[in-house]
Scaffold this motif. Structure first.
Motif, PDB file in Angstrom:
ATOM      1  N   LYS A 115     -62.229  40.371  85.747  1.00  0.00           N
ATOM      2  CA  LYS A 115     -62.833  40.479  87.060  1.00  0.00           C
ATOM      3  C   LYS A 115     -61.748  40.282  88.124  1.00  0.00           C
ATOM      4  N   ALA A 116     -62.060  40.645  89.349  1.00  0.00           N
ATOM      5  CA  ALA A 116     -61.083  40.530  90.433  1.00  0.00           C
ATOM      6  C   ALA A 116     -60.627  39.096  90.641  1.00  0.00           C
ATOM      7  N   ASP A 117     -61.478  38.123  90.299  1.00  0.00           N
ATOM      8  CA  ASP A 117     -61.095  36.721  90.464  1.00  0.00           C
ATOM      9  C   ASP A 117     -60.352  36.158  89.260  1.00  0.00           C
ATOM     10  N   GLY A 118     -60.049  37.014  88.263  1.00  0.00           N
ATOM     11  CA  GLY A 118     -59.283  36.594  87.100  1.00  0.00           C
ATOM     12  C   GLY A 118     -60.104  36.221  85.886  1.00  0.00           C
ATOM     13  N   ARG A 119     -61.414  36.167  85.994  1.00  0.00           N
ATOM     14  CA  ARG A 119     -62.243  35.858  84.826  1.00  0.00           C
ATOM     15  C   ARG A 119     -62.103  36.968  83.784  1.00  0.00           C
ATOM     16  N   VAL A 120     -61.938  36.588  82.529  1.00  0.00           N
ATOM     17  CA  VAL A 120     -61.711  37.554  81.454  1.00  0.00           C
ATOM     18  C   VAL A 120     -63.038  38.120  80.967  1.00  0.00           C
ATOM     19  N   VAL A 121     -63.147  39.448  80.992  1.00  0.00           N
ATOM     20  CA  VAL A 121     -64.316  40.148  80.473  1.00  0.00           C
ATOM     21  C   VAL A 121     -64.142  40.423  78.983  1.00  0.00           C
ATOM     22  N   ALA A 122     -62.945  40.869  78.601  1.00  0.00           N
ATOM     23  CA  ALA A 122     -62.618  41.150  77.192  1.00  0.00           C
ATOM     24  C   ALA A 122     -61.108  41.118  77.066  1.00  0.00           C
ATOM     25  N   GLU A 123     -60.616  40.762  75.896  1.00  0.00           N
ATOM     26  CA  GLU A 123     -59.175  40.745  75.672  1.00  0.00           C
ATOM     27  C   GLU A 123     -58.879  40.954  74.203  1.00  0.00           C
ATOM     28  N   ARG A 124     -57.639  41.342  73.916  1.00  0.00           N
ATOM     29  CA  ARG A 124     -57.214  41.575  72.532  1.00  0.00           C
ATOM     30  C   ARG A 124     -55.741  41.233  72.404  1.00  0.00           C
ATOM     31  N   ALA A 125     -55.430  40.349  71.478  1.00  0.00           N
ATOM     32  CA  ALA A 125     -54.038  40.048  71.143  1.00  0.00           C
ATOM     33  C   ALA A 125     -53.538  41.065  70.126  1.00  0.00           C
ATOM     34  N   ASP A 126     -52.226  41.312  70.131  1.00  0.00           N
ATOM     35  CA  ASP A 126     -51.615  42.285  69.225  1.00  0.00           C
ATOM     36  C   ASP A 126     -52.392  43.604  69.249  1.00  0.00           C
ATOM     37  N   PRO A 127     -52.560  44.205  70.418  1.00  0.00           N
ATOM     38  CA  PRO A 127     -53.431  45.380  70.523  1.00  0.00           C
ATOM     39  C   PRO A 127     -52.962  46.582  69.722  1.00  0.00           C
ATOM     40  N   ARG A 128     -51.664  46.699  69.464  1.00  0.00           N
ATOM     41  CA  ARG A 128     -51.192  47.872  68.719  1.00  0.00           C
ATOM     42  C   ARG A 128     -51.796  47.914  67.320  1.00  0.00           C
ATOM     43  N   ALA A 129     -52.034  46.753  66.740  1.00  0.00           N
ATOM     44  CA  ALA A 129     -52.561  46.700  65.372  1.00  0.00           C
ATOM     45  C   ALA A 129     -53.946  47.327  65.273  1.00  0.00           C
ATOM     46  N   SER A 130     -54.691  47.355  66.374  1.00  0.00           N
ATOM     47  CA  SER A 130     -56.054  47.894  66.319  1.00  0.00           C
ATOM     48  C   SER A 130     -56.070  49.403  66.101  1.00  0.00           C
ATOM     49  N   PHE A 131     -54.933  50.078  66.269  1.00  0.00           N
ATOM     50  CA  PHE A 131     -54.871  51.527  66.094  1.00  0.00           C
ATOM     51  C   PHE A 131     -54.496  51.935  64.664  1.00  0.00           C
ATOM     52  N   SER A 132     -54.319  50.988  63.789  1.00  0.00           N
ATOM     53  CA  SER A 132     -53.946  51.305  62.409  1.00  0.00           C
ATOM     54  C   SER A 132     -54.995  52.215  61.769  1.00  0.00           C
ATOM     55  N   GLY A 133     -54.532  53.319  61.185  1.00  0.00           N
ATOM     56  CA  GLY A 133     -55.424  54.259  60.527  1.00  0.00           C
ATOM     57  C   GLY A 133     -56.120  55.241  61.442  1.00  0.00           C
ATOM     58  N   HIS A 134     -55.859  55.181  62.751  1.00  0.00           N
ATOM     59  CA  HIS A 134     -56.508  56.103  63.681  1.00  0.00           C
ATOM     60  C   HIS A 134     -56.025  57.535  63.468  1.00  0.00           C
TER      61      HIS A 134
END
Length: 239
Positions: free
Chosen positions: A81-100
């Protein structure tokens, strides 16, 4: 520094000016068939893109809602959000594309990651190639019509997120960027040829404001019947 890279850096504003700057901001309108293939078709709403120039950090707003923005680094991507509240996040995002594959759907965090690294790359080219860890070598030039564009192959270091480890950059007789080739590893690794147009000067830095990326055939030529990604930039400021 490689001679062609030295000439290209000078043509785009020079290393001394680049070192005086820390941040870029631009209005962005993007589109193309890639996003529809990923289940996230892009509308033509202008967005504001902000990138750090000497570290890989980027943000775009709005994203998903009028009061939301992205926060991208190679090791984390978030939607806030504009005030910095986290809506969603992902650590190591590159790993989520494995097998795409090219047709594998993306979620909003996948889209935010792609947007972050791609626009950071584009707004820092060719200066990013002077950063520690990059390897640069001359390659065979590309002939486009009556022009011959000399090229550089860049090996990206592991700490920099981008399309692929090896990417090719071609420069015109004025040593301004004309074409950028890569494989889109987060979308099945398809080969892309991106043509850039309409160079402009902003705060001492010269850059193209229109980019069109196509699939690249085995002969290296773009498959012009399908625009995979289109990017138009405006209101560009370096500070």
């Amino acid at each position: 520094m490689n001679d062609l890279l030295t000439e290209a850096v000078e043509a785009h504003g020079g290393i001394d000016r680049w070192r005086e700057l820390t941040r870029a901001r631009a209005t962005l309108i993007s589109g193309g068939d890639l996003f529809a293939l990923k289940g996230l078709p892009q509308d033509a709403t202008p967005r504001v893109m902000t990138v750090s120039l000497h570290e890989e950090h980027a943000s775009v707003r709005p994203f998903g809602a009028p009061d939301q923005r992205t926060d991208f680094t190679p090791g984390r991507v978030g939607i806030e959000k504009a005030d910095g509240r986290v809506v969603a996040e992902r650590a190591d995002p590159r790993a989520s594309f494995s097998g795409h594959t090219l047709e594998t759907p993306w979620d909003p965090l996948d889209r935010a990651y792609f947007n972050g690294y791609a626009l950071w790359t584009y707004l820092t080219t060719p200066f990013l190639l002077t950063m520690p860890g990059f390897g640069v070598a001359d390659i065979e030039p590309w002939r486009e019509g009556d022009e011959v564009w000399p090229g550089l192959r860049a090996a990206f270091p592991p700490g920099i997120a981008s399309h692929s480890t090896l990417q090719d950059f071609y420069f015109g007789p004025d040593r301004l960027l004309r074409r950028h080739d890569y494989h889109v590893d987060v979308a099945g690794g398809f080969a892309a040829a991106q043509y850039v147009h309409d160079h402009t000067e902003a705060d001492g830095i010269t850059l193209p404001i229109r980019r069109r990326a196509y699939r690249r055939g085995t002969d290296g030529r773009p498959l012009l019947e399908q625009v995979m990604v289109s990017i138009d930039l405006g209101d560009i400021h370096f500070t």
